[in-house]
Design an enzyme around this catalytic site. Sequence first.
Site, PDB file in Angstrom:
ATOM      1  N   GLY A  98      34.253  -9.095  19.097  1.00  0.00           N
ATOM      2  CA  GLY A  98      35.245 -10.137  18.821  1.00  0.00           C
ATOM      3  C   GLY A  98      34.993 -10.866  17.525  1.00  0.00           C
ATOM      4  O   GLY A  98      35.849 -11.596  17.030  1.00  0.00           O
ATOM      5  N   ARG A  99      33.793 -10.724  17.012  1.00  0.00           N
ATOM      6  CA  ARG A  99      33.508 -11.348  15.708  1.00  0.00           C
ATOM      7  C   ARG A  99      32.510 -10.499  14.935  1.00  0.00           C
ATOM      8  O   ARG A  99      31.756 -11.003  14.102  1.00  0.00           O
ATOM      9  CB  ARG A  99      32.975 -12.747  15.886  1.00  0.00           C
ATOM     10  CG  ARG A  99      31.752 -12.809  16.763  1.00  0.00           C
ATOM     11  CD  ARG A  99      31.055 -14.090  16.548  1.00  0.00           C
ATOM     12  NE  ARG A  99      29.981 -14.234  17.514  1.00  0.00           N
ATOM     13  CZ  ARG A  99      29.070 -15.157  17.414  1.00  0.00           C
ATOM     14  NH1 ARG A  99      29.098 -16.001  16.418  1.00  0.00           N
ATOM     15  NH2 ARG A  99      28.122 -15.248  18.301  1.00  0.00           N
ATOM     16  N   LYS A 119      28.323  -9.732  11.530  1.00  0.00           N
ATOM     17  CA  LYS A 119      28.588 -10.648  12.648  1.00  0.00           C
ATOM     18  C   LYS A 119      29.128 -11.933  12.034  1.00  0.00           C
ATOM     19  O   LYS A 119      28.502 -12.494  11.131  1.00  0.00           O
ATOM     20  CB  LYS A 119      27.280 -10.916  13.409  1.00  0.00           C
ATOM     21  CG  LYS A 119      27.445 -11.670  14.699  1.00  0.00           C
ATOM     22  CD  LYS A 119      26.178 -11.555  15.551  1.00  0.00           C
ATOM     23  CE  LYS A 119      26.290 -12.387  16.797  1.00  0.00           C
ATOM     24  NZ  LYS A 119      25.088 -12.257  17.651  1.00  0.00           N
ATOM     25  N   ASP A 131      37.255 -17.566  17.435  1.00  0.00           N
ATOM     26  CA  ASP A 131      37.695 -17.644  16.033  1.00  0.00           C
ATOM     27  C   ASP A 131      37.115 -16.520  15.175  1.00  0.00           C
ATOM     28  O   ASP A 131      37.404 -16.427  13.984  1.00  0.00           O
ATOM     29  CB  ASP A 131      37.324 -19.012  15.434  1.00  0.00           C
ATOM     30  CG  ASP A 131      35.825 -19.273  15.477  1.00  0.00           C
ATOM     31  OD1 ASP A 131      35.059 -18.364  15.879  1.00  0.00           O
ATOM     32  OD2 ASP A 131      35.414 -20.392  15.111  1.00  0.00           O
ATOM     33  N   GLY A 132      36.259 -15.697  15.757  1.00  0.00           N
ATOM     34  CA  GLY A 132      35.692 -14.577  14.993  1.00  0.00           C
ATOM     35  C   GLY A 132      34.604 -14.990  14.017  1.00  0.00           C
ATOM     36  O   GLY A 132      34.134 -14.176  13.223  1.00  0.00           O
ATOM     37  N   ARG A 182      23.654  -7.139  10.117  1.00  0.00           N
ATOM     38  CA  ARG A 182      22.618  -6.745  11.081  1.00  0.00           C
ATOM     39  C   ARG A 182      22.461  -5.233  11.075  1.00  0.00           C
ATOM     40  O   ARG A 182      23.431  -4.504  10.943  1.00  0.00           O
ATOM     41  CB  ARG A 182      23.055  -7.237  12.453  1.00  0.00           C
ATOM     42  CG  ARG A 182      22.115  -6.884  13.569  1.00  0.00           C
ATOM     43  CD  ARG A 182      22.443  -7.691  14.812  1.00  0.00           C
ATOM     44  NE  ARG A 182      23.611  -7.172  15.495  1.00  0.00           N
ATOM     45  CZ  ARG A 182      24.118  -7.748  16.591  1.00  0.00           C
ATOM     46  NH1 ARG A 182      23.589  -8.848  17.084  1.00  0.00           N
ATOM     47  NH2 ARG A 182      25.159  -7.228  17.182  1.00  0.00           N
ATOM     48  N   ARG A 189      25.791  -0.204  24.150  1.00  0.00           N
ATOM     49  CA  ARG A 189      25.220  -1.078  25.188  1.00  0.00           C
ATOM     50  C   ARG A 189      25.558  -0.498  26.559  1.00  0.00           C
ATOM     51  O   ARG A 189      26.439   0.356  26.670  1.00  0.00           O
ATOM     52  CB  ARG A 189      25.897  -2.468  25.112  1.00  0.00           C
ATOM     53  CG  ARG A 189      26.000  -3.022  23.727  1.00  0.00           C
ATOM     54  CD  ARG A 189      27.366  -3.709  23.500  1.00  0.00           C
ATOM     55  NE  ARG A 189      27.559  -3.968  22.061  1.00  0.00           N
ATOM     56  CZ  ARG A 189      27.225  -5.080  21.454  1.00  0.00           C
ATOM     57  NH1 ARG A 189      26.744  -6.071  22.153  1.00  0.00           N
ATOM     58  NH2 ARG A 189      27.385  -5.221  20.166  1.00  0.00           N
ATOM     59  N   ASP A 258      26.245  -6.460  28.357  1.00  0.00           N
ATOM     60  CA  ASP A 258      26.733  -6.190  26.994  1.00  0.00           C
ATOM     61  C   ASP A 258      25.667  -6.537  25.955  1.00  0.00           C
ATOM     62  O   ASP A 258      25.842  -6.244  24.772  1.00  0.00           O
ATOM     63  CB  ASP A 258      28.026  -6.963  26.711  1.00  0.00           C
ATOM     64  CG  ASP A 258      27.889  -8.448  26.978  1.00  0.00           C
ATOM     65  OD1 ASP A 258      27.502  -8.809  28.117  1.00  0.00           O
ATOM     66  OD2 ASP A 258      28.134  -9.253  26.065  1.00  0.00           O
TER      67      ASP A 258
HETATM   68  P1  AMP Z   1      27.745 -12.867  22.771  1.00  0.00           P
HETATM   69  O1  AMP Z   1      27.611 -14.043  23.672  1.00  0.00           O
HETATM   70  O2  AMP Z   1      27.552 -13.186  21.316  1.00  0.00           O
HETATM   71  O3  AMP Z   1      26.951 -11.693  23.217  1.00  0.00           O
HETATM   72  O4  AMP Z   1      29.288 -12.454  22.861  1.00  0.00           O
HETATM   73  C1  AMP Z   1      29.953 -12.139  24.069  1.00  0.00           C
HETATM   74  C2  AMP Z   1      31.385 -11.771  23.753  1.00  0.00           C
HETATM   75  O5  AMP Z   1      32.087 -12.870  23.194  1.00  0.00           O
HETATM   76  C3  AMP Z   1      31.549 -10.629  22.754  1.00  0.00           C
HETATM   77  O6  AMP Z   1      32.679  -9.891  23.105  1.00  0.00           O
HETATM   78  C4  AMP Z   1      31.768 -11.355  21.451  1.00  0.00           C
HETATM   79  O7  AMP Z   1      32.444 -10.575  20.507  1.00  0.00           O
HETATM   80  C5  AMP Z   1      32.613 -12.537  21.916  1.00  0.00           C
HETATM   81  N1  AMP Z   1      32.491 -13.698  21.019  1.00  0.00           N
HETATM   82  C6  AMP Z   1      31.441 -14.544  20.920  1.00  0.00           C
HETATM   83  N2  AMP Z   1      31.693 -15.495  19.997  1.00  0.00           N
HETATM   84  C7  AMP Z   1      32.917 -15.241  19.487  1.00  0.00           C
HETATM   85  C8  AMP Z   1      33.738 -15.861  18.507  1.00  0.00           C
HETATM   86  N3  AMP Z   1      33.347 -16.938  17.860  1.00  0.00           N
HETATM   87  N4  AMP Z   1      34.943 -15.294  18.258  1.00  0.00           N
HETATM   88  C9  AMP Z   1      35.353 -14.202  18.911  1.00  0.00           C
HETATM   89  N5  AMP Z   1      34.645 -13.585  19.848  1.00  0.00           N
HETATM   90  C10 AMP Z   1      33.424 -14.086  20.141  1.00  0.00           C
HETATM   91 MG    MG Z   2      26.465  -9.931  22.611  1.00  0.00          MG
END
Ligand code: AMP
Ligand code: MG
Length: 499
Positions: A98-99, A119, A131-132, A182, A189, A258
């Site tokens: 998502g980002r 990232k 917000d990505g 990264r 995963r 994940d």
């Molecule tokens: P994480 O907690 O970083 O492992 O992310 C879990 C999920 O949330 C993944 O699908 C990420 O891509 C999504 N995600 C986390 N932060 C954001 C963000 N700011 N914008 C869009 N997607 C996010």
């Molecule tokens: Mg993650």
Amino acid sequence: MDSQAYPTDKITFPFDNSYFRELPGLYIPHQPEQRATPQLLYFNSPLADELLLKLPEDAPELLAALFTGNLIPEGAEPIAQAYAGHQFGHFSPQLGDGRALILGEVLDKQQQRYDICFKGSGRTPFSRNGDGKAAIGPMLREVLVGEAMHALGIPTTRALAVTATGEQVVRDKVLPGSVLTRVASSHIRIGTFQYFAARGQQDYVKKLADYTIARHYAELIDSEDCYLNFLAAVSQKQATLIAQWMSVGFIHGVMNTDNMTISGETIDYGPCAFMDSYKPDTVFSSIDEHGRYAYGNQPLIAQWNLARLAETLLSLIHPEQSQAIAAATEVIESFPELYQHEWQQKFRAKAGLTDSIATIESDSQLISDWLDFLHAQNIDFTLAFRYLADAAEGKPEALLDLASDPATIKDWLTRWQQPDAKPTSHRATHMRKHNPLYIPRNHLVEEALNAASQDNNLTPFENLLDTLKHPYQETPDTEQYKTPASDSFTSCYRTFCGT
Ligand code: AMP
Ligand code: MG
């Protein structure tokens, strides 16, 4: 600035994008967002060399544009990968990048394949309400903890670069935005398998499994029961990894499926932290209310996650479901034994115990008694083991100073030094190779990230990083880096899912 304005001939990434080429349907091609004023905060030039990237070190503007996504290197085929995941035990069928975006893959000097990933590079079709974006603090945390883990010899993704985007990111407060580049041996995963299995897309699960085996477990390709062996091999990798985490007091903080790689690399340094005094129920993550991902729970959770992987592979393991389940269950049930073996090896080395089979049982008792009094006396895990090496040289003072009841430790030391393990400098030297002096102490990480994020001051970050690169080697004037946080800091310390 227009990307055409940069002299792109100075940049070479020898891309060879196998995921893009071989797995259409498992990702969505997508481009990073353009940013107004990128600035380079961190660049890991030795890593760039290992990856055979050609980059101009004397052109920070160019590197800033490149590592923010304004300039896409030739041969990159950016994709957002699809994945699902169990988050805190609940299944989310659609997570995905998502980002993040994977720019492509390169082969390093040893012909090992690595993903180059952004990232914080903007919204993608998987962003949902996000917000990505990413903020500077959490992206620099990936540098500090990832490089520390690497120096500790623990498999990990690594940071190649961090930039400031010049934009603001709105979280509970407004923060400066950032992009991390990264490097990972892949981003596949458990959740990647779950995404397609949950949709009943068995053909994709098979393609993904075949691809993953070829990429990470090529020795299994022609084996009988290849997919069962694959499950067993991933279990072994995770058993080794989690034992390594435990041996340095690392708490990942968000072991969702994940965030568990098939390669066995540690990924996603969000709410992670290091344990100070030895307490198996230590948990710092603000959202982990029930301690699901506490230090002492990590092996159990790894096994739980592996069972989720097993579920996705059943139809590949055996056409007869009952047989598939029986075979997979056997693999999953063998995880505690694999883990125990790895844990024993790690902790025996840490405690300076020999590999003699004859003493394994009494040694286990020794280790368990040692951990019991670290727990009972609230003793710093890292320093206790490190100072035990001094005790092996007949200098137990530093160790005894950590204890509230030194008499118990003295008794234990007498047992520990009996009968064959004489205090020798050889033993001490060996122990120091397994017991770091410098770990990313939580208070120092926070100080460094705050200075960078709030005051634009990268000096504490750079100094801490320098120290974390040699965790086993004591250097002068580094007292502050080995000292644990105060109890008052630790008792209030909370980490957040670093967004
Ligand atoms: P994480 O907690 O970083 O492992 O992310 C879990 C999920 O949330 C993944 O699908 C990420 O891509 C999504 N995600 C986390 N932060 C954001 C963000 N700011 N914008 C869009 N997607 C996010
Ligand atoms: Mg993650």
